[in-house]
Scaffold this motif. Structure first.
Motif, mmCIF file in Angstrom:
data_model
loop_
_atom_site.group_PDB
_atom_site.id
_atom_site.type_symbol
_atom_site.label_atom_id
_atom_site.label_comp_id
_atom_site.label_asym_id
_atom_site.label_seq_id
_atom_site.Cartn_x
_atom_site.Cartn_y
_atom_site.Cartn_z
ATOM 1 N N PRO A 15 5.992 56.360 18.039
ATOM 2 C CA PRO A 15 4.764 56.737 17.895
ATOM 3 C C PRO A 15 4.008 58.243 18.098
ATOM 4 O O PRO A 15 4.862 58.729 19.051
ATOM 5 N N LEU A 61 -2.345 55.941 19.149
ATOM 6 C CA LEU A 61 -0.973 55.652 18.761
ATOM 7 C C LEU A 61 -0.868 54.599 17.951
ATOM 8 O O LEU A 61 -1.507 53.587 18.434
ATOM 9 N N ARG A 63 1.941 51.896 15.999
ATOM 10 C CA ARG A 63 3.370 51.357 15.816
ATOM 11 C C ARG A 63 3.189 50.346 14.746
ATOM 12 O O ARG A 63 2.452 49.564 14.730
ATOM 13 N N CYS A 68 -1.566 50.627 19.014
ATOM 14 C CA CYS A 68 -0.899 50.246 20.192
ATOM 15 C C CYS A 68 -1.580 50.827 21.594
ATOM 16 O O CYS A 68 -1.241 50.154 22.680
ATOM 17 N N ALA A 69 -1.853 52.071 21.385
ATOM 18 C CA ALA A 69 -2.500 52.689 22.742
ATOM 19 C C ALA A 69 -3.409 53.772 22.416
ATOM 20 O O ALA A 69 -3.467 54.098 21.215
ATOM 21 N N VAL A 104 -2.399 50.735 27.143
ATOM 22 C CA VAL A 104 -1.458 50.285 26.196
ATOM 23 C C VAL A 104 -1.191 49.091 26.025
ATOM 24 O O VAL A 104 -1.392 48.174 27.191
ATOM 25 N N GLN A 111 7.370 51.518 27.689
ATOM 26 C CA GLN A 111 7.886 52.172 26.787
ATOM 27 C C GLN A 111 7.879 53.622 26.736
ATOM 28 O O GLN A 111 8.043 54.430 25.646
ATOM 29 N N LEU A 113 4.733 55.090 26.184
ATOM 30 C CA LEU A 113 3.716 55.399 25.481
ATOM 31 C C LEU A 113 2.206 56.087 26.090
ATOM 32 O O LEU A 113 1.745 57.011 25.596
#
Length: 181
Positions: A15, A61, A63, A68-69, A104, A111, A113
């Motif tokens: 991402p 972000l 995905r 996702c964030a 997140v 991960q 992010l």
């Protein structure tokens, strides 16, 4: 395409941070709810007003096509706190990147992010001449932010201490210098 290539799905592209947009708000609210629960949820209307602020520099972000964030942030002044549910107020001569909220999706925790969001926001802030980044640590996150270079900073102004109190017991105003700024 050979059969063996079709049987293994391609990994998701990493991402990349991009500006947060109004179309992201349904996904943002889902991530927010999953991370914070009802006590710290901020409404769709609040985020729409923040996105309309000329000071905002929030990031998202994605995905696989889903948010996702996110990082809700804006250009501000050191020592100024945005109250919970408050709007992003533009400053005449901002010197600080204020991180109001970063979350997140719990399914993707660990991960890196959050680091993608922070690195992108800090780089933009440095390029704009901002010298500091500040935030309010909540829900026991002070150790996390300390590992990213933030340190508690006392608020001298009573009005700002009142704004800090909107986050509840244990909320801490924290600041870090932006290297190279």
């Amino acid at each position: 395409m050979p059969a063996h290539a079709r049987s293994h799905p391609l990994p998701s592209a990493p991402p990349r941070a991009r500006p947060l947009a109004a179309a992201d708000l349904p996904g943002l609210l889902q991530v927010q709810r999953a991370c914070y629960g009802e006590g710290f949820e901020e409404s769709h209307a609040v985020f729409l007003r923040r996105l309309a602020s000329p000071a905002q520099c929030s990031l998202a972000l994605e995905r696989d096509g889903h948010l996702c964030a996110y990082l809700a942030a804006y250009r501000s002044l050191r020592g100024k706190v945005t109250p919970l549910h408050g709007d992003f107020e533009a400053a005449q001569a901002p010197d600080t990147l204020y991180l109001h909220d970063m979350a997140v999706s719990p399914a993707l925790a660990g991960q890196g992010l959050a680091q993608v969001l922070l690195a992108a926001a800090w780089a933009t802030a440095r390029s704009e001449g901002l010298r500091h980044s500040a935030l309010v640590s909540v829900q026991g996150s002070q150790g996390y932010w300390a590992r990213h270079g933030y340190a508690p900073a006392p608020l001298q102004d009573a009005a700002q201490r009142t704004r800090l109190a909107t986050y509840g017991e244990g909320a801490v105003y924290m600041v870090r210098a932006l290297p190279g700024a």
